[in-house]
Design an enzyme around this catalytic site. Structure first.
Site, short mmCIF file in Angstrom:
data_model
loop_
_atom_site.label_atom_id
_atom_site.label_comp_id
_atom_site.label_asym_id
_atom_site.label_seq_id
_atom_site.Cartn_x
_atom_site.Cartn_y
_atom_site.Cartn_z
N ALA A 75 75.48 92.69 -4.33
CA ALA A 75 75.85 91.13 -4.17
C ALA A 75 75.90 91.07 -2.70
O ALA A 75 76.44 91.63 -2.03
CB ALA A 75 76.88 90.69 -4.96
N ASP A 108 35.64 59.69 -13.44
CA ASP A 108 37.07 59.21 -13.99
C ASP A 108 37.05 59.49 -15.36
O ASP A 108 38.10 59.04 -16.07
CB ASP A 108 37.24 57.96 -13.60
N ASN A 164 64.99 89.90 8.07
CA ASN A 164 63.73 90.17 8.47
C ASN A 164 62.80 89.61 9.48
O ASN A 164 62.01 89.97 10.05
CB ASN A 164 62.80 90.21 7.37
N TYR A 165 63.74 88.69 10.19
CA TYR A 165 63.02 87.58 11.16
C TYR A 165 64.03 87.59 12.36
O TYR A 165 64.96 87.45 12.30
CB TYR A 165 63.10 86.51 10.62
N ARG A 190 43.06 50.15 -8.98
CA ARG A 190 44.05 49.91 -10.14
C ARG A 190 45.12 51.11 -9.96
O ARG A 190 46.20 51.16 -10.47
CB ARG A 190 43.71 49.82 -11.48
N ALA A 197 30.86 58.48 -9.20
CA ALA A 197 32.07 58.58 -8.65
C ALA A 197 32.35 57.69 -7.52
O ALA A 197 33.17 57.95 -6.62
CB ALA A 197 32.51 60.13 -8.40
N ASN A 211 41.81 54.32 -15.46
CA ASN A 211 41.97 53.46 -14.33
C ASN A 211 43.23 53.25 -13.69
O ASN A 211 43.16 52.72 -12.54
CB ASN A 211 41.42 52.37 -15.07
N ALA A 266 80.28 98.89 1.82
CA ALA A 266 79.98 97.13 1.64
C ALA A 266 80.39 96.68 2.84
O ALA A 266 81.29 97.20 3.66
CB ALA A 266 81.14 96.85 0.63
#
Ligand code: UD1
Ligand code: CA
Length: 454
Positions: free
Chosen positions: A378, A102, A384-385, A15, A9, A225, A421
């Site tokens: 929906a 290869d 969360n942060y 190429r 290797a 290659n 809602a």
């Protein structure tokens, strides 16, 4: 005989026109060299030596978790020179198998057939017959069809160039013999290189029989290659995997539009639509259906679950009889219990969702523990942060979260609670009660809509 493998290797792979060493380019999401090391391991090789070259430290680092011995070839002076670098580590009474970093798709079965050619009086050479042998070393046989030598294209006469049986480069021979021959190699040839292929004539001279083995398919011995060959071999490999899955009873709507970049375990009657990509380790239970354009990475999907089109599931577990998507994104560390429904444009991250709970439309649920039979309306968002840390949202069994609510974590919604809602919930809400935070609706009698000035 015990087996040692030497993998070459050290080549630059110019190429590929890449900063990445060629053997680190990926086939089915796995470096080319990893494919070769994997097959060497399947052969129960005692030692695996990888010959790497200038700039190859990146290769070493990338594969540092593999149990192989790394051998540096300072300058690329030819395939024979490359194998010679490993000589101090090779054991005389081992069979030495030479592979190429290869050439990724040689199968265990093909290599076992090659190894069966090795004995005290013989060695093994893997050859292939190609319609267009240009560029390859040719296998020269005598009138009794016995292998005499290998001649490289650049050193060959027009007559030899007509031979269509070529050297794949892959061979197997006893350690003691290999060592002796490598010590005798010369570089007086067209390329000024130490050719490994020259050992064939030496073997013949020493009275050893050179037995040839053949690969099941030419793609097995094809070297990569350039990127065009890489793409072609990728398609070949994917097609093979698709065929194996179909043989195992999986329906692929179009095997040409399916990619497995890792492993998949499948139950019976799994159906996979077009353009699905499975990556890492994926498990699909009985009767799982995966819609078009889905990406599943390290995912477990339970029996009877349906993944609708354009969904992504990563490092997560989906229970049985769930419906996910279309256009859902299930991010890492999510665990969905049975009969969960995740609808369109819903993102779930690091969340546990209890049995038969629903998050059907346009929501973000992260860092959450959600009970059973919860309905999340929906546009619900778990906030969360806080800009520095992540916080947990807990929602009890049977809760109903009204549409367009924000749940500002850390926060707990009691079992059976209803959230009106449009609420922004900043503190824990009691079980079974309606909680809402919403400004009162009013209508203004005196208001009139502005008119455009003339
Ligand atoms: C080699 C064979 C040729 C065969 C062909 C198959 C020789 C002399 N020729 O030719 O008969 O048909 O492979 O593809 O062996 N490498 C090193 N160090 C080196 C030189 C090469 O590690 O100093 C590695 C390369 O990374 C590559 C492999 O050996 O993986 C083959 O080298 P390459 O230069 O491509 O050999 P070919 O000229 O193609
Ligand atoms: Ca080559």
């Amino acid at each position: 005989m015990e087996l040692s493998v030497v993998i070459l290797a050290a080549g630059q792979g110019s190429r590929m026109r890449s900063k990445l060493p060629k053997v680190l380019h990926k086939l089915a999401h796995k470096p080319l060299l990893t494919h070769v090391i994997d097959v060497a391991e399947q052969l129960d090789a005692q030692d695996i030596h990888v010959v790497y070259g200038h700039g190859g430290e990146v290769v070493r680092e990338a594969l540092s978790d593999r149990k192989v011995s790394w051998v540096k070839q300072e300058a690329q002076l030819g395939t024979g020179h490359a194998v010679a670098q490993a000589v101090p580590r090779l054991v005389d009474d081992h069979t030495i198998l030479v592979l190429y970093g290869d050439v990724p798709l040689t199968t265990k079965e093909t290599l076992q057939a090659l190894l069966a050619c090795v004995s005290d009086t013989s060695m093994g050479l893997l050859t292939a017959v190609l319609a267009n042998p240009h560029g390859y070393g040719r296998i020269v046989r005598n009138s009794d069809n016995i292998v005499q030598c290998i001649t490289e294209e650049k050193d060959a006469t027009d007559e030899v160039r007509k031979i269509t049986e070529v050297n794949t480069g892959i061979l197997a021979v006893s350690g003691a013999k290999l060592k002796a021959w490598l010590g005798c190699l010369k570089n007086n040839n067209a390329q000024g290189e130490y050719y490994l292929t020259d050992i064939i004539a030496m073997a013949v001279k020493d009275g050893l029989e050179v037995k040839t083995a053949h690969a099941g398919a030419v793609e097995e011995v094809e070297g990569i290659n350039n990127r065009s060959q890489l793409a072609r071999i990728e398609r070949y490999y994917q097609r093979q995997q698709a065929e194996q899955l179909m043989t195992a009873g999986v329906t692929l709507k179009d095997p040409a539009r399916f990619d497995l970049r890792g492993t998949v375990e499948t139950g019976t009657d799994v159906i996979i639509d077009v353009n699905v990509i499975l990556e890492g380790e994926v498990v699909l239970g009985n009767n799982v259906e995966i819609g078009a354009n889905c990406l599943l990475i390290n995912a477990v999907v339970g029996e009877g679950s349906i993944i609708l089109p354009n969904s992504i599931i990563e490092n997560s577990v989906v229970g049985t009889a769930c419906t996910i998507g279309p256009f859902a994104r299930i991010r890492p560390d999510t665990i969905l219990a049975n009969k969960v429904k995740i609808g369109n444009f819903v993102e779930v991250k690091k969340a546990q969702v209890g049995e038969a709970s629903k998050i059907n439309h346009l929501s973000y649920v992260g860092d959450s523990i959600i009970g059973k039979d919860v309905n999340i309306g929906a546009g619900t968002i778990t906030c969360n942060y806080d800009g520095a840390n992540k916080h947990l949202t807990e929602i009890g069994d049977g809760a109903f979260i009204g549409s367009d609510s924000q749940l500002v974590a850390p926060v707990k919604i009691g079992a059976g609670a209803t959230i009106g809602a449009g609420s922004t919930i900043t503190s824990d809400t009691p079980a079974e009660k309606l909680t809402l935070s919403r400004s009162k609706q009013k209508s203004i009698d005196s208001w009139s809509r502005p008119q455009k000035k003339k």
